[in-house]
Write a protein that holds these residues in place. Structure first.
Motif, PDB file in Angstrom:
ATOM      1  N   GLY A   1       0.823  -1.190   0.128  1.00 21.02           N
ATOM      2  CA  GLY A   1       0.061  -0.032   0.018  1.00 21.02           C
ATOM      3  C   GLY A   1       0.744   1.191   0.082  1.00 21.02           C
ATOM      4  N   TYR A   2       2.007   1.221  -0.233  1.00 22.46           N
ATOM      5  CA  TYR A   2       2.907   2.371  -0.012  1.00 22.46           C
ATOM      6  C   TYR A   2       2.767   2.831  -1.350  1.00 22.46           C
ATOM      7  N   SER A   3       3.193   4.364  -1.290  1.00 24.39           N
ATOM      8  CA  SER A   3       3.208   5.095  -2.531  1.00 24.39           C
ATOM      9  C   SER A   3       4.364   5.306  -3.133  1.00 24.39           C
ATOM     10  N   VAL A   4       5.430   5.409  -2.252  1.00 24.27           N
ATOM     11  CA  VAL A   4       6.736   5.597  -2.694  1.00 24.27           C
ATOM     12  C   VAL A   4       7.727   4.675  -2.144  1.00 24.27           C
ATOM     13  N   LEU A   5       8.939   4.497  -2.750  1.00 25.32           N
ATOM     14  CA  LEU A   5       9.924   3.315  -2.156  1.00 25.32           C
ATOM     15  C   LEU A   5      10.528   3.854  -0.807  1.00 25.32           C
ATOM     16  N   ASP A   6      10.632   5.095  -0.663  1.00 31.72           N
ATOM     17  CA  ASP A   6      11.212   5.550   0.640  1.00 31.72           C
ATOM     18  C   ASP A   6      10.307   5.147   2.046  1.00 31.72           C
ATOM     19  N   LYS A   7       9.103   5.270   1.685  1.00 34.92           N
ATOM     20  CA  LYS A   7       8.205   4.918   2.651  1.00 34.92           C
ATOM     21  C   LYS A   7       8.148   3.292   3.174  1.00 34.92           C
ATOM     22  N   TRP A   8       8.365   2.484   2.062  1.00 39.80           N
ATOM     23  CA  TRP A   8       8.452   1.046   2.263  1.00 39.80           C
ATOM     24  C   TRP A   8       9.866   0.869   2.863  1.00 39.80           C
ATOM     25  N   ILE A   9      10.827   1.693   2.645  1.00 31.73           N
ATOM     26  CA  ILE A   9      11.907   1.377   3.332  1.00 31.73           C
ATOM     27  C   ILE A   9      11.987   1.580   4.832  1.00 31.73           C
TER      28      ILE A   9
ATOM     29  N   GLU B   1      12.823  -0.799   7.597  1.00 33.87           N
ATOM     30  CA  GLU B   1      13.556  -1.014   8.638  1.00 33.87           C
ATOM     31  C   GLU B   1      13.094  -0.902  10.081  1.00 33.87           C
ATOM     32  N   ALA B   2      12.036  -0.792  10.084  1.00 33.11           N
ATOM     33  CA  ALA B   2      11.400  -0.988  11.575  1.00 33.11           C
ATOM     34  C   ALA B   2      10.705  -2.127  11.937  1.00 33.11           C
ATOM     35  N   ARG B   3      10.800  -3.228  11.154  1.00 38.92           N
ATOM     36  CA  ARG B   3      10.260  -4.586  11.271  1.00 38.92           C
ATOM     37  C   ARG B   3      10.598  -5.266  12.530  1.00 38.92           C
TER      38      ARG B   3
ATOM     39  N   ASP C   1      11.733  -4.623  16.965  1.00 38.44           N
ATOM     40  CA  ASP C   1      11.681  -3.651  17.716  1.00 38.44           C
ATOM     41  C   ASP C   1      12.790  -4.000  18.613  1.00 38.44           C
ATOM     42  N   ASP C   2      13.801  -5.059  18.307  1.00 40.24           N
ATOM     43  CA  ASP C   2      14.867  -5.098  19.324  1.00 40.24           C
ATOM     44  C   ASP C   2      16.083  -4.491  18.631  1.00 40.24           C
ATOM     45  N   LYS C   3      17.411  -4.709  19.184  1.00 43.87           N
ATOM     46  CA  LYS C   3      18.417  -3.812  18.808  1.00 43.87           C
ATOM     47  C   LYS C   3      19.389  -4.541  17.797  1.00 43.87           C
ATOM     48  N   ARG C   4      18.986  -5.380  17.065  1.00 48.09           N
ATOM     49  CA  ARG C   4      19.611  -6.002  16.048  1.00 48.09           C
ATOM     50  C   ARG C   4      20.060  -4.972  14.935  1.00 48.09           C
ATOM     51  N   GLY C   5      21.042  -5.241  14.515  1.00 48.84           N
ATOM     52  CA  GLY C   5      21.649  -4.282  13.425  1.00 48.84           C
ATOM     53  C   GLY C   5      21.005  -4.685  11.887  1.00 48.84           C
ATOM     54  N   TYR C   6      21.109  -3.742  11.096  1.00 46.49           N
ATOM     55  CA  TYR C   6      20.804  -4.002   9.679  1.00 46.49           C
ATOM     56  C   TYR C   6      21.377  -3.135   8.694  1.00 46.49           C
ATOM     57  N   SER C   7      21.197  -3.355   7.425  1.00 51.23           N
ATOM     58  CA  SER C   7      21.880  -2.420   6.335  1.00 51.23           C
ATOM     59  C   SER C   7      20.767  -2.258   5.226  1.00 51.23           C
ATOM     60  N   THR C   8      20.983  -1.258   4.654  1.00 48.71           N
ATOM     61  CA  THR C   8      20.107  -0.669   3.498  1.00 48.71           C
ATOM     62  C   THR C   8      20.773  -0.278   2.231  1.00 48.71           C
TER      63      THR C   8
ATOM     64  N   ALA D   1      14.965  -1.608  -3.383  1.00 51.76           N
ATOM     65  CA  ALA D   1      15.746  -1.522  -2.197  1.00 51.76           C
ATOM     66  C   ALA D   1      16.024  -2.847  -1.501  1.00 51.76           C
ATOM     67  N   GLN D   2      16.840  -2.992  -0.573  1.00 51.91           N
ATOM     68  CA  GLN D   2      17.070  -4.417  -0.045  1.00 51.91           C
ATOM     69  C   GLN D   2      17.568  -3.875   1.424  1.00 51.91           C
ATOM     70  N   VAL D   3      16.965  -4.268   2.582  1.00 49.97           N
ATOM     71  CA  VAL D   3      16.997  -4.402   3.768  1.00 49.97           C
ATOM     72  C   VAL D   3      17.449  -5.476   4.633  1.00 49.97           C
ATOM     73  N   THR D   4      18.570  -5.675   5.148  1.00 48.12           N
ATOM     74  CA  THR D   4      18.978  -6.985   5.426  1.00 48.12           C
ATOM     75  C   THR D   4      19.299  -6.604   7.246  1.00 48.12           C
ATOM     76  N   PHE D   5      18.547  -7.668   7.749  1.00 47.26           N
ATOM     77  CA  PHE D   5      18.639  -7.733   9.229  1.00 47.26           C
ATOM     78  C   PHE D   5      19.779  -8.660   9.799  1.00 47.26           C
ATOM     79  N   PHE D   6      20.907  -8.353  10.212  1.00 47.38           N
ATOM     80  CA  PHE D   6      21.772  -9.267  10.784  1.00 47.38           C
ATOM     81  C   PHE D   6      21.188 -10.145  11.635  1.00 47.38           C
ATOM     82  N   ALA D   7      22.172 -11.272  11.965  1.00 50.04           N
ATOM     83  CA  ALA D   7      21.664 -12.548  12.752  1.00 50.04           C
ATOM     84  C   ALA D   7      21.633 -11.793  14.253  1.00 50.04           C
ATOM     85  N   TYR D   8      20.722 -12.097  15.193  1.00 45.62           N
ATOM     86  CA  TYR D   8      20.886 -11.576  16.566  1.00 45.62           C
ATOM     87  C   TYR D   8      20.429 -12.519  17.621  1.00 45.62           C
TER      88      TYR D   8
END
Length: 301
Positions: free
Chosen positions: A197-205, A209-211, A213-220, A234-241
């Motif tokens: 339902g997002y209108s632009v890619l930035d909103k999806w990003i 990035e907020a999926r 709620d813990d302190k795991r790191g990520y890269s975009t 865009a690709q959002v990768t959450f590291f093993a935690y």
């Protein structure tokens, strides 16, 4: 759509579900004799009874065709996925379709070419299913560690449905299938069911990035794909935690809409098949193992 990086699972490119009914069959394509059947189990939410629904999904490939059978085991399973194999494929300077035609099956290998848009060119894509004996495997065959690298064993449907007693084991003749994906090119794949339902890619990003709620790191990362790389992705990768694996989410802008996409890497995947070295994902099974799980799920759920 998220991709579980550490523990391989069946790609959604091969799993299509129908809106829930008692048992739904779909056959696509034509002809052929060489055949492989892959069975998995899936959950959804049944709003009519405010409870979890569980279904058995049998997916069969034969040369020229694919057949899907979805059977309710507990309540009424439903999923909004479209009943089609066709996927839009976007890669570096490439747009094409992964279509429901020209499927080839040779033993445990399923080949499906990707056709470039407006040309006769095609790119190779196939999945070979390694098999592993599940006879005698119980839920305690998987041991979760404090971290992903500390975890060992075979994770099966017995681990996903913990009401089944841990003393029960898969019967003789039970086999699981571990998918090894081989692709000529890296690509993103999606269809209408993946529209957000997002209108632009930035909103999806921002949402991706907020999926957690813990302190795991990520890269975009952001990049271009498709013809002349004009489509933004865009690709959002959450590291093993701790004992949680890494996850990857992919988004792409296409025809003024934002889609979540599956990512397939170039070359061949290398899923773990040695339970002493790490975790083996055994959630795709043969008929013997599937019949056992179906019986026990019905009994305890």
């Amino acid at each position: 759509m998220k991709k579980l990086i550490v523990i391989s699972s069946i790609l959604s490119l091969t799993m299509i579900a129908l809106v829930g009914c008692e048992e739904d069959n779909g056959i696509y394509g034509s002809g052929g004799s060489n055949k492989i059947t892959l069975t998995s189990f899936a959950n959804s939410y049944d709003s009519q009874v405010n409870a979890t629904a569980i279904a058995r999904i049998d997916e069969s490939y034969r040369t020229g065709a694919r057949e899907i059978r979805i059977k309710n085991l507990v309540n009424n399973y439903s999923n909004q996925s479209l009943n089609t194999l066709d996927k839009t494929i976007l890669a570096n300077n490439f747009e094409g379709q992964l279509e429901n035609k020209n499927i080839e099956v040779n033993g445990r290998t399923v080949k499906r070419p990707i056709y470039e848009k407006n040309t006769n060119n095609k790119s190779s894509y196939e999945i070979t299913y390694k098999n592993l004996d599940l006879s005698g495997v119980k839920a305690d065959s998987y041991l979760a560690g404090n971290t992903v690298s500390d975890s060992r064993g075979i994770i099966t449907g017995l681990n996903h449905y913990p009401k089944i007693p841990t003393t029960l084991a898969f019967p003789a003749g039970s086999v699981c299938y571990i998918p090894v994906v081989t692709s000529e090119r890296a690509f993103l794949a999606f269809n209408e069911k993946d529209k957000t339902g997002y209108s632009v890619l930035d909103k999806w990003i921002d949402a991706a990035e907020a999926r957690f709620d813990d302190k795991r790191g990520y890269s975009t990362s952001q990049f271009g794909v498709g013809a002349d790389n004009k489509q933004n992705a865009a690709q959002v990768t959450f590291f093993a935690y701790k004992n949680q694996p890494a996850y990857q989410y992919n988004g792409v802008e296409y025809n003024t809409s934002i889609y979540e996409a599956d990512y397939v890497a170039k070359g061949s995947s290398n899923p773990n098949t040695n339970s002493f070295r790490g975790v083996v994902d055994c959630t795709i099974v043969n008929e013997v193992a599937a019949d056992f799980l179906e019986r026990e799920i019905k009994r305890y759920y």
